[in-house]
Scaffold this active site. Sequence first.
Site, short mmCIF file in Angstrom:
data_model
loop_
_atom_site.label_atom_id
_atom_site.label_comp_id
_atom_site.label_asym_id
_atom_site.label_seq_id
_atom_site.Cartn_x
_atom_site.Cartn_y
_atom_site.Cartn_z
N CYS A 135 0.83 -1.21 0.00
CA CYS A 135 0.00 0.00 0.00
C CYS A 135 0.86 1.26 0.00
CB CYS A 135 -1.01 -0.05 1.15
SG CYS A 135 -2.37 1.10 0.90
N HIS A 245 -3.64 -5.23 0.48
CA HIS A 245 -3.15 -5.61 1.81
C HIS A 245 -3.32 -7.10 2.09
CE1 HIS A 245 -2.55 -1.70 3.80
NE2 HIS A 245 -3.51 -1.25 3.01
N GLU A 247 -1.87 -8.80 4.40
CA GLU A 247 -1.80 -9.06 5.85
C GLU A 247 -3.15 -8.88 6.54
OE1 GLU A 247 -0.96 -6.28 4.47
OE2 GLU A 247 -1.88 -4.76 5.75
#
Length: 319
Positions: A135, A245, A247
């Site tokens: 990001c 993202h 994660e």
Amino acid sequence: MKKMNSMALVLLVVYGVMCSQILPAFSSIRLNNRPIIGILAQENRLRDPQPQGTSYIAASYVKYLEAAGARVVPIRINLTDAEYEKLFYSINGLLLPGGEVDLETSQYARIAKIFYNLAVKANDDSDYFPIWGICLGFEQLTVLTSGINVLTKTKTQGVGMPLSFTSDAMESRLFGFFPEDLMQALATEDITANYHEWSLSVQNYTANAKLMNFYKILSTNTDGKIEFISTMEAFKYPFYGMQWHPEKNAFEWVDKSGMSHSPSALKAAFYTADFFVNEAKKNFHYFEDEEDESKALIYNYCPVFKGQDSIFIQNYYFD
Ligand SMILES: *[C@@H]1O[C@H](CO)[C@@H](O)[C@H](O)[C@H]1NC(C)=O
Ligand SMILES: *[C@@H]1O[C@H](CO)[C@@H](O)[C@H](O)[C@H]1NC(C)=O
């Protein structure tokens, strides 16, 4: 950017067969099985109601790497150039996390530049050092490589999307070894979490020779008006950028649109982390001694629970 999903899948099958023949050679490469990866801290978010320090790292990035077999060292802000250089030669890779700070004037930008330049030099000298930008980290990589900010605003806050793979994705280092069912899921399900205001449009990428010559585009997305780059890898360096993202899929729980915890979303999280940690295993930097290493590790800090409705469920704070 050409979209050739069905063609790409055919290629993937062919490539899968080829890869199974390449694997024995690959597995004979000497690896550092105790990799330590730096994650860059940044100035606190203005919207963080109770910061317990002047800078932070969202704990999801730490868990993401730990789940794939790495230890983490926080890279704190406001240190001297010499301290960062010492740290660079102690760690095996760098993760530039998401966030909200300025890409030119923040400490995050300053430190990212120091590590980026050291990493370019190291790789040029056959010292393999990978960088993983997520990001804001992706956006920072584009600024570092091009020397200017060519990002544009997009309507991409809180939206899950499938990736439009380019024809280069299947032979890429990053996606090349992903299982076919995961590539299919990434291409068709809303499992990439987008939480960004700024993007690198395909138009501006194509107009910038420095970016074009440095990064291979692996996937794109669109907000309906602007087609932007969602995943890229450098041609000659182990540098990777994803505007989405991975994660969050496994480690963030705010109940917002764009967040997916489906089985394939989790697989996407773990396969990306696995890939990057394996890249870090090709680096052999180490700390001066065990005490130095122990003092640097993230285990010296306790994450703070920010509440279930917080964008980051736990943060590490520093200083
Ligand atoms: C970093 O330096 C800036 C400017 O000198 C200061 O405002 C900030 O509090 C410092 N942060 C840390 C973590 O030391
Ligand atoms: C291209 O980059 C400029 C900054 O150099 C920016 O103002 C503009 O919005 C960008 N356009 C697109 C379509 O990305």
